[in-house]
Scaffold this motif. Structure first.
Motif, short mmCIF file in Angstrom:
data_model
loop_
_atom_site.label_atom_id
_atom_site.label_comp_id
_atom_site.label_asym_id
_atom_site.label_seq_id
_atom_site.Cartn_x
_atom_site.Cartn_y
_atom_site.Cartn_z
N SER A 12 0.82 -1.21 0.00
CA SER A 12 0.00 0.00 0.00
C SER A 12 0.86 1.27 0.00
CB SER A 12 -0.93 0.00 1.20
OG SER A 12 -0.20 -0.27 2.36
N GLY A 13 2.12 1.14 0.43
CA GLY A 13 2.99 2.32 0.42
C GLY A 13 2.72 3.25 1.58
N LEU A 14 2.59 2.68 2.77
CA LEU A 14 2.29 3.49 3.96
C LEU A 14 3.34 4.57 4.20
CD1 LEU A 14 1.01 0.84 6.54
CD2 LEU A 14 -0.30 2.62 5.33
N ARG A 15 4.62 4.20 4.01
CA ARG A 15 5.69 5.17 4.29
C ARG A 15 5.76 6.28 3.25
NH1 ARG A 15 10.30 0.76 5.13
NH2 ARG A 15 8.91 -0.25 3.62
N LEU A 16 5.28 6.01 2.03
CA LEU A 16 5.25 7.07 1.01
C LEU A 16 4.08 8.01 1.31
CD1 LEU A 16 6.63 8.11 -1.55
CD2 LEU A 16 5.02 6.73 -2.88
N GLY A 17 2.98 7.42 1.77
CA GLY A 17 1.85 8.24 2.20
C GLY A 17 1.09 8.89 1.07
N ALA A 18 1.05 8.25 -0.11
CA ALA A 18 0.25 8.79 -1.22
C ALA A 18 -1.20 8.36 -1.04
CB ALA A 18 0.80 8.30 -2.55
N ASP A 19 -2.11 8.90 -1.88
CA ASP A 19 -3.51 8.52 -1.73
C ASP A 19 -3.90 7.38 -2.66
OD1 ASP A 19 -3.27 9.98 -4.00
OD2 ASP A 19 -4.63 11.60 -3.41
N LEU A 20 -2.89 6.71 -3.27
CA LEU A 20 -3.16 5.51 -4.06
C LEU A 20 -2.04 4.52 -3.81
CD1 LEU A 20 -2.72 6.44 -7.87
CD2 LEU A 20 -1.67 7.61 -5.96
N PRO A 21 -2.24 3.22 -4.18
CA PRO A 21 -1.18 2.24 -3.92
C PRO A 21 0.15 2.70 -4.52
CG PRO A 21 -3.18 1.15 -4.74
CD PRO A 21 -3.40 2.64 -4.87
N LYS A 22 1.25 2.45 -3.80
CA LYS A 22 2.56 2.97 -4.22
C LYS A 22 2.90 2.62 -5.66
CE LYS A 22 6.52 1.45 -2.25
NZ LYS A 22 7.50 1.36 -1.15
N ALA A 23 2.58 1.39 -6.09
CA ALA A 23 2.96 0.96 -7.44
C ALA A 23 2.27 1.78 -8.53
CB ALA A 23 2.65 -0.53 -7.63
N LEU A 24 1.17 2.45 -8.17
CA LEU A 24 0.45 3.28 -9.15
C LEU A 24 0.83 4.75 -9.09
CD1 LEU A 24 -3.16 1.75 -8.93
CD2 LEU A 24 -1.44 1.38 -10.72
N VAL A 25 1.67 5.10 -8.12
CA VAL A 25 2.10 6.50 -7.98
C VAL A 25 2.93 6.88 -9.21
CG1 VAL A 25 3.63 8.04 -6.65
CG2 VAL A 25 1.99 6.53 -5.47
N PRO A 26 2.63 8.02 -9.84
CA PRO A 26 3.36 8.38 -11.05
C PRO A 26 4.78 8.89 -10.81
CG PRO A 26 1.61 9.99 -10.63
CD PRO A 26 1.53 8.96 -9.53
N LEU A 27 5.67 8.48 -11.71
CA LEU A 27 7.03 9.02 -11.81
C LEU A 27 7.12 9.55 -13.24
CD1 LEU A 27 10.08 9.37 -11.26
CD2 LEU A 27 10.35 6.96 -11.83
N ALA A 28 7.35 10.84 -13.39
CA ALA A 28 7.35 11.49 -14.71
C ALA A 28 6.09 11.09 -15.49
CB ALA A 28 8.61 11.12 -15.49
N GLY A 29 4.97 11.02 -14.79
CA GLY A 29 3.69 10.79 -15.45
C GLY A 29 3.30 9.33 -15.68
N ARG A 30 4.20 8.39 -15.35
CA ARG A 30 3.87 6.96 -15.54
C ARG A 30 3.95 6.24 -14.20
NH1 ARG A 30 7.52 3.79 -18.61
NH2 ARG A 30 5.82 2.43 -19.19
N PRO A 31 3.01 5.30 -13.95
CA PRO A 31 3.02 4.58 -12.67
C PRO A 31 4.34 3.83 -12.43
CG PRO A 31 1.03 4.08 -13.93
CD PRO A 31 1.93 4.89 -14.83
N LEU A 32 4.79 3.78 -11.19
CA LEU A 32 6.05 3.09 -10.85
C LEU A 32 6.07 1.68 -11.41
CD1 LEU A 32 6.61 4.10 -7.09
CD2 LEU A 32 7.62 5.12 -9.14
N VAL A 33 4.94 0.96 -11.33
CA VAL A 33 4.91 -0.44 -11.77
C VAL A 33 5.18 -0.54 -13.27
CG1 VAL A 33 2.38 -0.54 -12.11
CG2 VAL A 33 3.67 -2.64 -11.58
N ALA A 34 4.77 0.44 -14.05
CA ALA A 34 5.00 0.40 -15.51
C ALA A 34 6.50 0.53 -15.80
CB ALA A 34 4.21 1.51 -16.20
N TRP A 35 7.17 1.40 -15.04
CA TRP A 35 8.63 1.54 -15.19
C TRP A 35 9.33 0.22 -14.84
CZ3 TRP A 35 11.30 5.92 -16.77
CH2 TRP A 35 10.59 7.13 -16.78
N SER A 36 8.89 -0.40 -13.76
CA SER A 36 9.57 -1.62 -13.27
C SER A 36 9.38 -2.78 -14.23
CB SER A 36 9.05 -1.99 -11.88
OG SER A 36 9.27 -0.91 -11.00
N VAL A 37 8.17 -2.90 -14.80
CA VAL A 37 7.91 -3.94 -15.80
C VAL A 37 8.78 -3.69 -17.03
CG1 VAL A 37 6.16 -4.78 -17.43
CG2 VAL A 37 5.61 -4.58 -14.99
#
Ligand code: CTP
Ligand code: MG
Length: 220
Positions: A12-37
């Motif tokens: 869930s990304g408790l330590r990041l504290g975003a309002d959506l699951p951490k893997a969906l948090v955008p980095l340069a406009g794309r979700p973290l999980v998309a970068w990792s895949v």
């Protein structure tokens, strides 16, 4: 060598504290999980299974290529990887387990892990030296030990395994076990874990500052 990638993205990304699951948090406009895949794919891993938080399949399907398989993760990272492994094709002879939270993992790191598996290692982790003095404290926060730094390493993902070895280690693990990585699972089964040189760019996004650093890295 047929490799399957399992991406742990069900936290869930408790330590990041975003309002959506951490893997969906955008980095340069794309979700973290998309970068990792993408990082796994660019390093040569074609088949990918992603463990997602319960109830989030739609959001993850929208964020990922259509040929990525989604499974429901569990309450712990260990449970999520176990679920991903169960969905991985039995045709795969090696498995790379990766954190969705390591978006900027260089493809070369993925290739180093695959090469070590091809060379015959059954378990491989990327590792980096520890640069700070690292201490053990007691319950009161008083330093009780300071292990020599030279032999300490920070361990990253992707971690690579012979598929049968990882599957049998998970099968033998207590169903409620909650370990911080997969190397710990195979070590518990007595399998030696080799290291390859890690990469600072594969850093895990844990707190807000890590996301700021990742944004700066993309901007460069
Ligand atoms: N993870 C998972 N299933 C869980 C918990 C964690 O698949 N039940 C994944 C996370 O999505 C992440 C990786 O394991 O990609 C590393 O975990 P961590 O950085 O601790 O992420 P979170 O658990 O989401 O963050 P926090 O501990 O701050 O809540
Ligand atoms: Mg966590």
């Amino acid at each position: 060598m047929h490799a399957v990638g399992i991406v742990a993205a069900a936290g869930s990304g408790l330590r990041l504290g975003a309002d959506l699951p951490k893997a969906l948090v955008p980095l340069a406009g794309r979700p973290l999980v998309a970068w990792s895949v993408d990082a796994l794919r660019a390093g040569g891993v074609a088949e990918i299974v992603v463990a997602v938080p319960a109830g989030q399949r739609g959001a993850f399907a929208a964020a990922l290529p259509a040929d990525v398989r989604l499974v429901d993760g569990g309450a712990s990272r260990t449970a999520s990887v176990r679920a991903g492994l169960a969905a991985a094709s039995a045709a795969a002879d090696v498995v790379l387990v990766h954190d969705a939270a390591r978006p900027l993992t260089p493809p070369d790191l993925v290739r180093r892990v695959l090469a070590a598996l091809a060379a015959g290692h059954r378990a491989v982790v990327p590792a980096l030296p520890v640069v700070d003095t690292t201490v053990v404290v007691d319950e009161a926060g008083v330093v009780s030990d300071a292990p020599p730094r030279a032999s300490l390493r920070r361990v990253q993902t992707p971690q690579g395994f012979d598929r049968a070895v990882l599957a049998s280690a998970y099968a033998g693990l207590d169903p409620d076990a909650d370990l911080t990585d997969d190397a710990a699972v195979v070590r518990a089964a007595g399998v030696p874990v080799a290291t390859v040189v890690g990469d600072e760019r594969a850093a895990k996004v844990t707190v807000r500052h890590d996301l700021d650093l990742a944004e700066a890295q993309v901007a460069r």
